[in-house]
Motif scaffolding. Sequence first.
Motif, PDB file in Angstrom:
ATOM      1  N   THR A 105      18.572 -19.243  30.377  1.00  0.00           N
ATOM      2  CA  THR A 105      17.796 -19.985  29.374  1.00  0.00           C
ATOM      3  C   THR A 105      18.354 -21.363  29.073  1.00  0.00           C
ATOM      4  O   THR A 105      17.625 -22.273  28.694  1.00  0.00           O
ATOM      5  N   ARG A 106      19.677 -21.515  29.194  1.00  0.00           N
ATOM      6  CA  ARG A 106      20.356 -22.768  28.868  1.00  0.00           C
ATOM      7  C   ARG A 106      20.032 -23.232  27.446  1.00  0.00           C
ATOM      8  O   ARG A 106      19.965 -24.426  27.163  1.00  0.00           O
ATOM      9  N   ARG A 107      19.852 -22.270  26.543  1.00  0.00           N
ATOM     10  CA  ARG A 107      19.588 -22.607  25.144  1.00  0.00           C
ATOM     11  C   ARG A 107      20.525 -21.814  24.239  1.00  0.00           C
ATOM     12  O   ARG A 107      20.756 -20.626  24.455  1.00  0.00           O
ATOM     13  N   VAL A 108      21.061 -22.470  23.216  1.00  0.00           N
ATOM     14  CA  VAL A 108      21.901 -21.817  22.220  1.00  0.00           C
ATOM     15  C   VAL A 108      21.264 -21.989  20.852  1.00  0.00           C
ATOM     16  O   VAL A 108      20.396 -22.840  20.644  1.00  0.00           O
ATOM     17  N   GLY A 109      21.723 -21.163  19.923  1.00  0.00           N
ATOM     18  CA  GLY A 109      21.371 -21.322  18.516  1.00  0.00           C
ATOM     19  C   GLY A 109      22.642 -21.456  17.705  1.00  0.00           C
ATOM     20  O   GLY A 109      23.729 -21.074  18.154  1.00  0.00           O
ATOM     21  N   THR A 110      22.531 -22.023  16.527  1.00  0.00           N
ATOM     22  CA  THR A 110      23.696 -22.181  15.657  1.00  0.00           C
ATOM     23  C   THR A 110      23.349 -21.784  14.229  1.00  0.00           C
ATOM     24  O   THR A 110      22.189 -21.793  13.831  1.00  0.00           O
ATOM     25  N   GLY A 111      24.368 -21.449  13.486  1.00  0.00           N
ATOM     26  CA  GLY A 111      24.236 -21.157  12.061  1.00  0.00           C
ATOM     27  C   GLY A 111      25.583 -21.347  11.398  1.00  0.00           C
ATOM     28  O   GLY A 111      26.622 -21.349  12.075  1.00  0.00           O
ATOM     29  N   SER A 112      25.589 -21.497  10.081  1.00  0.00           N
ATOM     30  CA  SER A 112      26.864 -21.763   9.420  1.00  0.00           C
ATOM     31  C   SER A 112      26.772 -21.520   7.923  1.00  0.00           C
ATOM     32  O   SER A 112      25.686 -21.390   7.366  1.00  0.00           O
ATOM     33  N   GLY A 140      27.125 -26.096  29.428  1.00  0.00           N
ATOM     34  CA  GLY A 140      25.981 -26.540  30.218  1.00  0.00           C
ATOM     35  C   GLY A 140      24.625 -26.245  29.627  1.00  0.00           C
ATOM     36  O   GLY A 140      23.628 -26.150  30.351  1.00  0.00           O
ATOM     37  N   ALA A 141      24.534 -26.112  28.317  1.00  0.00           N
ATOM     38  CA  ALA A 141      23.240 -25.865  27.679  1.00  0.00           C
ATOM     39  C   ALA A 141      22.334 -27.079  27.821  1.00  0.00           C
ATOM     40  O   ALA A 141      22.800 -28.219  27.926  1.00  0.00           O
ATOM     41  N   ASP A 142      21.033 -26.832  27.805  1.00  0.00           N
ATOM     42  CA  ASP A 142      20.039 -27.901  27.820  1.00  0.00           C
ATOM     43  C   ASP A 142      19.415 -28.126  26.450  1.00  0.00           C
ATOM     44  O   ASP A 142      18.914 -29.220  26.168  1.00  0.00           O
ATOM     45  N   GLU A 143      19.427 -27.093  25.602  1.00  0.00           N
ATOM     46  CA  GLU A 143      18.806 -27.174  24.287  1.00  0.00           C
ATOM     47  C   GLU A 143      19.627 -26.393  23.269  1.00  0.00           C
ATOM     48  O   GLU A 143      20.296 -25.412  23.616  1.00  0.00           O
ATOM     49  N   ALA A 144      19.542 -26.829  22.021  1.00  0.00           N
ATOM     50  CA  ALA A 144      20.153 -26.104  20.905  1.00  0.00           C
ATOM     51  C   ALA A 144      19.116 -26.012  19.795  1.00  0.00           C
ATOM     52  O   ALA A 144      18.467 -27.003  19.462  1.00  0.00           O
ATOM     53  N   GLU A 145      18.966 -24.825  19.233  1.00  0.00           N
ATOM     54  CA  GLU A 145      18.005 -24.639  18.157  1.00  0.00           C
ATOM     55  C   GLU A 145      18.720 -24.310  16.857  1.00  0.00           C
ATOM     56  O   GLU A 145      19.819 -23.762  16.841  1.00  0.00           O
ATOM     57  N   MET A 184      14.174 -26.266  14.239  1.00  0.00           N
ATOM     58  CA  MET A 184      14.596 -27.568  14.743  1.00  0.00           C
ATOM     59  C   MET A 184      15.148 -27.401  16.162  1.00  0.00           C
ATOM     60  O   MET A 184      15.788 -26.391  16.469  1.00  0.00           O
ATOM     61  N   LEU A 185      14.911 -28.400  17.007  1.00  0.00           N
ATOM     62  CA  LEU A 185      15.358 -28.331  18.396  1.00  0.00           C
ATOM     63  C   LEU A 185      16.076 -29.622  18.779  1.00  0.00           C
ATOM     64  O   LEU A 185      15.596 -30.723  18.497  1.00  0.00           O
ATOM     65  N   LEU A 186      17.220 -29.460  19.447  1.00  0.00           N
ATOM     66  CA  LEU A 186      17.999 -30.596  19.951  1.00  0.00           C
ATOM     67  C   LEU A 186      18.054 -30.506  21.469  1.00  0.00           C
ATOM     68  O   LEU A 186      18.531 -29.514  22.022  1.00  0.00           O
ATOM     69  N   THR A 187      17.579 -31.520  22.149  1.00  0.00           N
ATOM     70  CA  THR A 187      17.651 -31.555  23.604  1.00  0.00           C
ATOM     71  C   THR A 187      18.954 -32.208  24.058  1.00  0.00           C
ATOM     72  O   THR A 187      19.620 -32.904  23.275  1.00  0.00           O
TER      73      THR A 187
END
Length: 216
Positions: A105-112, A140-145, A184-187
């Motif tokens: 998927t090359r996508r991660v998520g974050t929280g804090s 090597g992710a492509d996106e972060a949500e 929200m999405l970060l490329t």
Amino acid sequence: MLVDHFPLVGLRLRTPRLELRLPSPEELAALAEVAAEGVHDPGTMPFLVPWTDRPAAEVARSVIQRHWTKLGEWTPQNWCLDLAVFHEGAAVGMQDVRARDLAVTRRVGTGSWLGRRHQGKGIGTEMRTAVLELAFAGLGADEAESSAFAHNEASHGVSRKLGYELNGTDRHAVRGALTVDHRMLLTRAAWERHRTVPVTIEGLDPCRALFGLDLA
């Protein structure tokens, strides 16, 4: 040594003011106490699961149990890395980065979350920047949500500063009332344009298999 069997304990992320890493048992206890002191205005709820509505002792225990649970459930295909955030040597909050099938998927998520007495100092931006560097430059992710409720201006401020764009909304019942969640999405391209905080990563190579990445 533990690091030989579970190399994540040797992973370190450093920014000019912060260090992010897995905590020792004593440091995890200190983090639990920070959470018990409060991480947001009691009049609003920034979390989909209202874990901070419980008595202080239960809030503290939930921090410890969640941390152990995420490590115990870890697989290369589905993982969540809960990193303790240290400022001037003291535990101030927790920043996570997570993914399913990252190699595909090359996508991660974050929280804090961040202790209330440590808010308003730019720490939230710096700690999220650290895990974004890990995700994009290291893994090597492509996106972060990310996501935050409409009223959570502090989180939205961090997202805007780091280059995220709105990626839809969800509707949830929180504390018995309608709450709108902004996704929200970060490329990768936007991340590269908005990188301003230097981040160093230590101890990543031995961890790559645990993140589900090809070592070849």
